[in-house]
Design a protein around this motif. Structure first.
Motif, PDB file in Angstrom:
ATOM      1  N   ARG A   1       0.920  -1.276  -0.025  1.00 37.41           N
ATOM      2  CA  ARG A   1      -0.163  -0.053   0.054  1.00 37.41           C
ATOM      3  C   ARG A   1       0.693   1.183   0.133  1.00 37.41           C
ATOM      4  O   ARG A   1       0.424   2.325   0.340  1.00 37.41           O
ATOM      5  CB  ARG A   1      -0.913   0.061   1.229  1.00 37.41           C
ATOM      6  CG  ARG A   1      -1.820  -1.048   1.227  1.00 37.41           C
ATOM      7  CD  ARG A   1      -2.787  -1.207   2.631  1.00 37.41           C
ATOM      8  NE  ARG A   1      -3.457  -0.103   2.574  1.00 37.41           N
ATOM      9  CZ  ARG A   1      -4.619   0.012   3.729  1.00 37.41           C
ATOM     10  NH1 ARG A   1      -4.375  -0.705   4.831  1.00 37.41           N
ATOM     11  NH2 ARG A   1      -5.306   0.985   3.822  1.00 37.41           N
TER      12      ARG A   1
ATOM     13  N   TYR B   1       5.435   5.864   1.705  1.00 41.27           N
ATOM     14  CA  TYR B   1       5.662   7.318   2.173  1.00 41.27           C
ATOM     15  C   TYR B   1       4.835   8.317   1.299  1.00 41.27           C
ATOM     16  O   TYR B   1       4.651   7.890  -0.083  1.00 41.27           O
ATOM     17  CB  TYR B   1       7.241   7.625   1.949  1.00 41.27           C
ATOM     18  CG  TYR B   1       8.072   7.030   3.320  1.00 41.27           C
ATOM     19  CD1 TYR B   1       8.021   7.608   4.534  1.00 41.27           C
ATOM     20  CD2 TYR B   1       8.688   5.953   3.127  1.00 41.27           C
ATOM     21  CE1 TYR B   1       8.735   7.207   5.485  1.00 41.27           C
ATOM     22  CE2 TYR B   1       9.537   5.334   3.872  1.00 41.27           C
ATOM     23  CZ  TYR B   1       9.514   5.949   5.054  1.00 41.27           C
ATOM     24  OH  TYR B   1      10.336   5.374   5.907  1.00 41.27           O
ATOM     25  N   HIS B   2       4.654   9.187   1.819  1.00 40.31           N
ATOM     26  CA  HIS B   2       4.242  10.610   1.026  1.00 40.31           C
ATOM     27  C   HIS B   2       5.305  11.535   0.846  1.00 40.31           C
ATOM     28  O   HIS B   2       6.191  11.404   1.752  1.00 40.31           O
ATOM     29  CB  HIS B   2       3.221  11.384   1.930  1.00 40.31           C
ATOM     30  CG  HIS B   2       1.911  10.822   2.191  1.00 40.31           C
ATOM     31  ND1 HIS B   2       1.040  10.510   1.219  1.00 40.31           N
ATOM     32  CD2 HIS B   2       1.538  10.069   3.168  1.00 40.31           C
ATOM     33  CE1 HIS B   2      -0.134   9.852   1.676  1.00 40.31           C
ATOM     34  NE2 HIS B   2       0.257   9.104   2.814  1.00 40.31           N
TER      35      HIS B   2
ATOM     36  N   ARG C   1       5.750   9.023   6.538  1.00 37.72           N
ATOM     37  CA  ARG C   1       5.360   7.523   6.604  1.00 37.72           C
ATOM     38  C   ARG C   1       3.828   7.695   6.559  1.00 37.72           C
ATOM     39  O   ARG C   1       2.920   8.229   7.289  1.00 37.72           O
ATOM     40  CB  ARG C   1       5.818   6.804   7.647  1.00 37.72           C
ATOM     41  CG  ARG C   1       5.596   5.161   7.374  1.00 37.72           C
ATOM     42  CD  ARG C   1       6.213   4.397   8.833  1.00 37.72           C
ATOM     43  NE  ARG C   1       7.381   4.248   9.008  1.00 37.72           N
ATOM     44  CZ  ARG C   1       8.481   3.773   8.401  1.00 37.72           C
ATOM     45  NH1 ARG C   1       7.819   2.660   7.704  1.00 37.72           N
ATOM     46  NH2 ARG C   1       9.548   3.739   8.640  1.00 37.72           N
ATOM     47  N   ARG C   2       3.137   6.830   5.615  1.00 39.62           N
ATOM     48  CA  ARG C   2       1.802   6.486   5.684  1.00 39.62           C
ATOM     49  C   ARG C   2       1.169   5.992   7.001  1.00 39.62           C
ATOM     50  O   ARG C   2       1.954   5.175   7.629  1.00 39.62           O
ATOM     51  CB  ARG C   2       1.353   5.484   4.643  1.00 39.62           C
ATOM     52  CG  ARG C   2       1.526   4.069   4.847  1.00 39.62           C
ATOM     53  CD  ARG C   2       0.983   3.390   3.737  1.00 39.62           C
ATOM     54  NE  ARG C   2       1.257   1.840   4.032  1.00 39.62           N
ATOM     55  CZ  ARG C   2       0.515   0.933   4.593  1.00 39.62           C
ATOM     56  NH1 ARG C   2      -0.361   1.403   5.453  1.00 39.62           N
ATOM     57  NH2 ARG C   2       0.962  -0.268   4.768  1.00 39.62           N
ATOM     58  N   ARG C   3      -0.174   6.451   7.332  1.00 38.66           N
ATOM     59  CA  ARG C   3      -0.388   5.868   8.452  1.00 38.66           C
ATOM     60  C   ARG C   3      -1.050   4.346   8.370  1.00 38.66           C
ATOM     61  O   ARG C   3      -1.320   4.055   6.940  1.00 38.66           O
ATOM     62  CB  ARG C   3      -1.882   6.782   9.018  1.00 38.66           C
ATOM     63  CG  ARG C   3      -1.037   8.102   9.133  1.00 38.66           C
ATOM     64  CD  ARG C   3      -2.361   8.966   9.704  1.00 38.66           C
ATOM     65  NE  ARG C   3      -1.897  10.408   9.917  1.00 38.66           N
ATOM     66  CZ  ARG C   3      -2.690  11.474  10.203  1.00 38.66           C
ATOM     67  NH1 ARG C   3      -3.789  11.422   9.999  1.00 38.66           N
ATOM     68  NH2 ARG C   3      -1.680  12.463  10.351  1.00 38.66           N
ATOM     69  N   GLU C   4      -1.497   3.893   9.366  1.00 36.74           N
ATOM     70  CA  GLU C   4      -1.845   2.425   9.585  1.00 36.74           C
ATOM     71  C   GLU C   4      -2.997   2.000   8.325  1.00 36.74           C
ATOM     72  O   GLU C   4      -3.072   1.048   7.570  1.00 36.74           O
ATOM     73  CB  GLU C   4      -2.335   1.812  10.692  1.00 36.74           C
ATOM     74  CG  GLU C   4      -2.847   0.638  10.560  1.00 36.74           C
ATOM     75  CD  GLU C   4      -3.010  -0.013  12.276  1.00 36.74           C
ATOM     76  OE1 GLU C   4      -3.377  -1.123  12.351  1.00 36.74           O
ATOM     77  OE2 GLU C   4      -2.783   0.806  13.121  1.00 36.74           O
ATOM     78  N   ASN C   5      -3.953   2.710   8.313  1.00 35.40           N
ATOM     79  CA  ASN C   5      -5.330   2.240   7.269  1.00 35.40           C
ATOM     80  C   ASN C   5      -5.066   3.364   5.883  1.00 35.40           C
ATOM     81  O   ASN C   5      -6.234   3.288   5.309  1.00 35.40           O
ATOM     82  CB  ASN C   5      -6.544   2.417   8.117  1.00 35.40           C
ATOM     83  CG  ASN C   5      -6.747   1.703   9.034  1.00 35.40           C
ATOM     84  OD1 ASN C   5      -6.076   0.518   8.992  1.00 35.40           O
ATOM     85  ND2 ASN C   5      -7.098   1.978  10.424  1.00 35.40           N
ATOM     86  N   GLU C   6      -3.948   3.907   5.662  1.00 35.40           N
ATOM     87  CA  GLU C   6      -3.708   4.707   4.556  1.00 35.40           C
ATOM     88  C   GLU C   6      -3.175   4.180   3.307  1.00 35.40           C
ATOM     89  O   GLU C   6      -2.474   2.957   3.618  1.00 35.40           O
ATOM     90  CB  GLU C   6      -3.143   6.296   5.200  1.00 35.40           C
ATOM     91  CG  GLU C   6      -2.972   7.313   4.335  1.00 35.40           C
ATOM     92  CD  GLU C   6      -2.302   8.304   5.025  1.00 35.40           C
ATOM     93  OE1 GLU C   6      -2.677   9.312   4.940  1.00 35.40           O
ATOM     94  OE2 GLU C   6      -1.211   8.083   5.578  1.00 35.40           O
ATOM     95  N   THR C   7      -3.179   4.681   2.284  1.00 37.97           N
ATOM     96  CA  THR C   7      -2.400   4.128   1.183  1.00 37.97           C
ATOM     97  C   THR C   7      -1.508   5.479   0.682  1.00 37.97           C
ATOM     98  O   THR C   7      -1.659   6.436   0.993  1.00 37.97           O
ATOM     99  CB  THR C   7      -3.394   3.952  -0.024  1.00 37.97           C
ATOM    100  OG1 THR C   7      -4.146   2.897   0.273  1.00 37.97           O
ATOM    101  CG2 THR C   7      -2.344   3.563  -1.418  1.00 37.97           C
ATOM    102  N   ALA C   8      -0.194   5.134   0.483  1.00 40.24           N
ATOM    103  CA  ALA C   8       0.677   6.175  -0.068  1.00 40.24           C
ATOM    104  C   ALA C   8       1.249   6.020  -1.505  1.00 40.24           C
ATOM    105  O   ALA C   8       1.367   5.002  -1.916  1.00 40.24           O
ATOM    106  CB  ALA C   8       1.986   6.187   0.992  1.00 40.24           C
TER     107      ALA C   8
END
Length: 240
Positions: free
Chosen positions: A152, A155-156, A165-172
Motif C-alpha cells: 500500500r 511514504y508521502h 510515513r503512511r498511517r496504518e489504514n492509509e495508502t501512500a
C-alpha cells in the motif's frame, strides 16, 4: 578529488523465505533476473556511478555468496560476516561500520533494482544530498508504475522532498526503492539487532528524512512470481 559517496553497504544476509522454493538451494541475491544475479544488477549500477567499495553482509548460504563475489573487481568487495546470527537491517549496517568508514555512505537492498530513465538515479540521488538539512535521503518509487510491488506504499513526498510515513489504514503513492544515503553517526547508541526503520522514523520526527523520486521503472523482486514480471519488463524496455 574523492567522490562524495565512494562506499556502499549491500544488505544480502536475509533468508529469502518469500522466494522459496528458489531460495532452497541458493541465497536470494544470487537468483538470476534476465541472466544476471540480483546482486550483480545492484553492483553494476553502483560501479556505473563510480562507487569504489561495497560491503556485503552474508549469512544464509554464505559460502555461495563469497564464491560468487570473489570474481568481482568493481566495486571492490568486502564481506561483513553474519554467520553467527542475523542482526536485522540496522544491526547489519552497524556491525559493518568499521568497514564503511566515517563518511556518509549508500545502503542498498539486494531484492530490487531499476531500469534507468534519462538520469542515472544514484548520481541524481547524490546530487540532491544536503547534509545540512538531511540525515537520510531515500530513493522512492511511484507504486503505480512499479513492477512486483503489491503493498500500500510507504511514504508521502512533499514539494520540498520531505518524507512522511503512511498511517496504518492509509495508502501512500511512494515505496522505498531500497537505496538510501545515510550518515554513520545515526548508529551511535543503537542496539546490536534492530531495523533501519527505527532510524527512518527518528529522522522523520526531526524533519530530516528526505526522498527523491526514482527516474525510470523500479523492479521489486520479492517472490518467485516477480521474477517473471521483472524479466518481461526488462525485455520490453530493450525494444521500446
Amino acid at each position: 578529488m574523492t567522490r562524495p559517496f565512494s562506499t556502499a553497504m549491500l544488505l544480502a544476509a536475509g533468508l529469502g523465505k518469500r522466494m522459496r522454493p528458489l531460495t532452497d538451494v541458493r541465497p536470494k541475491p544470487l537468483i538470476e533476473i534476465a541472466g544476471k544475479p540480483l546482486i550483480d544488477h545492484v553492483l553494476d549500477r553502483l560501479a556505473a556511478s563510480g562507487v569504489e567499495k561495497a560491503v556485503v553482509n552474508v549469512h544464509y548460504l554464505a559460502e555461495q555468496m563469497e564464491a560468487h563475489l570473489s570474481g568481482r573487481r568493481r566495486p571492490k568487495i568486502l564481506i561483513s560476516d553474519e554467520r553467527a546470527g542475523l542482526l536485522d537491517s540496522g544491526g547489519g549496517v552497524r556491525k559493518a561500520l568499521p568497514l564503511l568508514g566515517k563518511a556518509p555512505f549508500i545502503v542498498c537492498n539486494c531484492d530490487s533494482f531499476w531500469i534507468e530513465g534519462p538520469q542515472n538515479n544514484l548520481e541524481a540521488l547524490e546530487a540532491a544530498w544536503d547534509p545540512e538539512r538531511m540525515d537520510i535521503l531515500m530513493l522512492v518509487a511511484a507504486t503505480a508504475t512499479s513492477i512486483g510491488f503489491d503493498g500500500r506504499g510507504d511514504y508521502h513526498l512533499d514539494s520540498a522532498g520531505l518524507l512522511s510515513r503512511r498511517r496504518e489504514n492509509e495508502t501512500a503513492p511512494f515505496a522505498y526503492a531500497g537505496v538510501l544515503l545515510i550518515k554513520p553517526d545515526l548508529f551511535e547508541g543503537t542496539r546490536e539487532i534492530f531495523s533501519l526503520n527505527r532510524l527512518f522514523d527518528a529522522a522523520e520526527t526531526k524533519g530530516r528524512l528526505f526522498g527523491r523520486r526514482l527516474d525510470g521503472i523500479w523492479l521489486h523482486v520479492g517472490t518467485p512470481e516477480a521474477v517473471g514480471e521483472a524479466e518481461a519488463k526488462i525485455a520490453q524496455s530493450a525494444v521500446d
